[in-house]
Write a protein that holds these residues in place. Structure first.
Motif, short mmCIF file in Angstrom:
data_model
loop_
_atom_site.label_atom_id
_atom_site.label_comp_id
_atom_site.label_asym_id
_atom_site.label_seq_id
_atom_site.Cartn_x
_atom_site.Cartn_y
_atom_site.Cartn_z
N HIS A 1 40.83 36.59 32.34
CA HIS A 1 39.86 36.69 33.43
C HIS A 1 40.33 37.73 34.46
O HIS A 1 39.56 38.57 34.91
N SER A 2 41.57 37.66 34.84
CA SER A 2 42.11 38.57 35.85
C SER A 2 42.13 40.01 35.35
O SER A 2 41.70 40.93 36.06
N SER B 1 40.31 41.37 33.05
CA SER B 1 38.97 41.91 32.85
C SER B 1 38.39 42.45 34.16
O SER B 1 37.71 43.48 34.15
N GLN B 2 38.66 41.78 35.26
CA GLN B 2 38.13 42.24 36.54
C GLN B 2 38.77 43.55 36.98
O GLN B 2 38.12 44.41 37.59
N GLN B 3 40.02 43.73 36.65
CA GLN B 3 40.74 44.96 37.00
C GLN B 3 40.34 46.12 36.11
O GLN B 3 40.29 47.28 36.57
N ALA C 1 37.59 46.39 33.57
CA ALA C 1 36.29 46.57 32.92
C ALA C 1 35.65 47.91 33.23
O ALA C 1 35.05 48.53 32.34
N THR D 1 38.42 46.06 27.81
CA THR D 1 37.95 44.68 27.80
C THR D 1 39.11 43.72 27.57
O THR D 1 40.10 44.07 26.93
N THR E 1 33.41 41.15 27.75
CA THR E 1 34.70 41.00 28.43
C THR E 1 34.67 39.76 29.31
O THR E 1 33.60 39.21 29.61
N ASN E 2 35.86 39.28 29.67
CA ASN E 2 35.99 38.10 30.54
C ASN E 2 35.44 36.84 29.88
O ASN E 2 34.95 35.94 30.55
#
Length: 236
Positions: free
Chosen positions: A160-161, A163-165, A167, A172, A223-224
């Motif tokens: 999760h972390s 993916s946010q950084q 994407a 992914t 992703t995520n």
């Protein structure tokens, strides 16, 4: 196509994933722990592949693996962090600290260190795929114990972390969480009883997990996500 580092590739899900990605044209680095001969045999059967090994309980090993891949093949563009460690089933009060530490070192810390090592290059090149192989135990607690479940659950937060950084840079990060997959990791005498628990009425096959991992790798919009593959056992 891309260069893929797959840890735990000497058998089971990792081996099936290496075969599948190689069949799709990717160049594979087959990571191994103790099963060097099997990993080297696999690599010898795949075009351009190499085998890279080390003990993932050592925090220096992930960087050494990536260095070996970069020296032998080039930058890691696909990371399949599949290597894992289990234990006999234990109640919380029965878990030795050393076993807790070993499971988290292999199942979670090594994945973090591998991703930490390859992510900057992926972002710089504008392409990357990171897939962590977890377990349905991350959702249910499983039968092995809190040490195994928590080490697998951490992979979901890590994805999760990341993916946010990443994407927006073409990278992914996802999790595939299989359960009750037929392999030498399941006790032979329990397989029929385990299969009876599943709505599909059978155990999963390593090739089916590899199919899903390959689909995740191929999809740049996904992703995520944490994808459970368990024959309908646990709704997600």
């Amino acid at each position: 196509m891309s260069i893929a580092l797959i840890t735990g590739a000497s058998r089971g899900i990792g081996r099936a994933t290496a075969l599948r990605l190689a069949a799709e044209g990717h160049t594979v680095a087959a990571g191994y722990g103790a099963n060097r001969e099997a990993a080297e045999g696999l690599a010898a059967s795949l075009p351009g592949a190499i085998a890279v090994g080390g003990d993932l309980r050592d925090p220096a090993t992930p960087a050494r693996l990536v260095d070996a891949v970069e020296a032998g093949l080039g930058p890691v563009e696909i990371l399949i962090a599949n290597a894992g460690m289990g234990s006999p089933p234990r109640r919380l009060e029965e878990i030795p600290l050393a076993e807790w530490d070993d499971l988290h070192a292999v199942n979670l810390r090594a994945s973090f260190l591998l991703a930490q090592r390859v992510l900057p290059g992926m972002i710089e090149r504008g392409f990357g795929r990171i897939v962590f192989v977890s377990s349905v135990a991350a959702f249910t607690g499983g039968i092995i114990g809190a040490h195994y479940a928590s080490s697998k659950a951490g992979l979901h937060a890590l994805a999760h972390s990341i993916s946010q950084q990443a994407a927006a840079h073409g990278v992914t990060a996802n999790v595939v969480a299989p359960a009750l997959i037929e392999s030498d990791m399941l006790p032979a005498g329990s397989r029929e009883a385990l299969a009876a628990k599943l709505p599909v009425g059978r155990l999963g096959r390593v090739e089916e997990v590899a199919d899903l991992i390959a689909a995740v790798v191929a999809n740049g919009y996904l992703t995520n996500q944490s994808i459970v593959l368990d024959g309908g056992w646990h709704p997600s």
